[in-house]
Design an enzyme around this catalytic site. Structure first.
Site, PDB file in Angstrom:
ATOM      1  N   GLY A   1      41.047  35.562  33.609  1.00  0.00           N
ATOM      2  CA  GLY A   1      40.471  36.882  33.404  1.00  0.00           C
ATOM      3  C   GLY A   1      39.164  37.136  34.121  1.00  0.00           C
TER       4      GLY A   1
ATOM      5  CG  ASN B   1      40.019  40.360  39.378  1.00  0.00           C
ATOM      6  OD1 ASN B   1      39.063  40.597  40.097  1.00  0.00           O
ATOM      7  ND2 ASN B   1      41.105  39.754  39.820  1.00  0.00           N
TER       8      ASN B   1
ATOM      9  CG  LEU C   1      50.946  35.642  36.422  1.00  0.00           C
ATOM     10  CD1 LEU C   1      51.027  34.128  36.302  1.00  0.00           C
ATOM     11  CD2 LEU C   1      50.688  36.045  37.867  1.00  0.00           C
ATOM     12  CE  LYS C   2      56.570  36.676  30.778  1.00  0.00           C
ATOM     13  NZ  LYS C   2      55.735  35.514  31.152  1.00  0.00           N
TER      14      LYS C   2
ATOM     15  CG  ASN D   1      48.714  44.045  40.651  1.00  0.00           C
ATOM     16  OD1 ASN D   1      48.306  43.306  39.759  1.00  0.00           O
ATOM     17  ND2 ASN D   1      49.268  43.570  41.757  1.00  0.00           N
TER      18      ASN D   1
ATOM     19  CG  HIS E   1      48.913  40.858  46.013  1.00  0.00           C
ATOM     20  ND1 HIS E   1      49.702  40.064  45.203  1.00  0.00           N
ATOM     21  CD2 HIS E   1      49.106  40.419  47.281  1.00  0.00           C
ATOM     22  CE1 HIS E   1      50.351  39.183  45.964  1.00  0.00           C
ATOM     23  NE2 HIS E   1      50.006  39.384  47.219  1.00  0.00           N
TER      24      HIS E   1
ATOM     25  CG  ASP F   1      52.700  42.569  44.998  1.00  0.00           C
ATOM     26  OD1 ASP F   1      52.006  42.908  44.019  1.00  0.00           O
ATOM     27  OD2 ASP F   1      53.034  41.393  45.210  1.00  0.00           O
TER      28      ASP F   1
ATOM     29  CD  GLU G   1      41.367  38.642  43.765  1.00  0.00           C
ATOM     30  OE1 GLU G   1      41.632  39.000  42.598  1.00  0.00           O
ATOM     31  OE2 GLU G   1      41.744  37.556  44.242  1.00  0.00           O
TER      32      GLU G   1
END
Length: 204
Positions: free
Chosen positions: A14, A16, A92-93, A109, A111, A152, A182
């Site tokens: 966590g 981010n 990740l789901k 999201n 990436h 993505d 990020e």
């Protein structure tokens, strides 16, 4: 006028999520974090939520008949908070069609690559950076994008690149992108959305 409401989904440490917490606490984001949801009981993101007085939820997919039922349970919780934005911060789901349709245009999201390279099914965590190193790319970076039914494939909000060192490893690249790119572009993207400067429909 009520504050802009953010919900965060995270599967790991966590960092981010912490960047969002810090930005809210430091008034760099005019918003409130209404909840944190994780699919992993050991995710440190849950501890970060607890430490900052943010309501948190853990959902184990093993308790549900399938992924659709799992996602439906999460949507039911999110609906109680009526979030203006859902941030996938290392989650990740795969989201179900119901989930995406319920919050279309309100899910983003981050990436750790320059989409459309090194992304899609199977590209997460260190695998992304290993792929960059193996390909011999001169640059990598990170991308914040809206979430659609693909992996993505949503419209890009912000993308920033960084040059690889000659002796770069997947591990060093991961740290470099996380620390130098990020966290910064995620907050920039959220701020643009809060300010109404960008939405999914405004991107070509």
């Amino acid at each position: 006028m009520s504050k802009f409401k953010i919900a965060v989904l995270a599967s790991g440490s966590g960092t981010n999520f912490q960047a969002i917490i810090d930005a809210v606490n430091e008034k760099r984001l005019d918003a409130e974090i209404v909840c944190l949801i994780s699919d992993r009981k050991a995710a440190y993101a849950l501890e970060r939520a607890k430490d900052n007085g943010i309501e948190s939820y853990y959902f184990s997919i093993k308790k549900y008949a399938d992924s659709d039922e799992f996602n439906h349970a999460i949507v039911e919780v999110l609906d109680k908070y009526e979030p203006d934005l859902i941030v996938l911060a290392g989650y990740l789901k795969i989201l179900s069609h119901e989930f995406i349709e319920e919050y279309r245009g309100k899910i983003i999201n981050i990436h750790p690559s320059l989409i459309p390279k090194h992304c899609g099914d199977g590209f997460w965590g260190m695998k992304v950076h290993e792929s960059v190193i193996k390909s011999g790319d001169e640059y990598s970076g990170a991308t914040v994008h809206f979430v659609d039914e693909g992996t993505d494939t949503g419209k890009i909000i912000i993308q920033r690149k960084i040059k690889l060192d000659e002796d770069e490893t997947a591990e060093s690249l991961q740290k470099k992108i996380l620390n130098e790119i990020e966290h910064k572009i995620l907050i920039e993207a959220i701020d643009k959305i809060i300010g109404g400067k960008i939405d999914e429909k405004s991107i070509d």
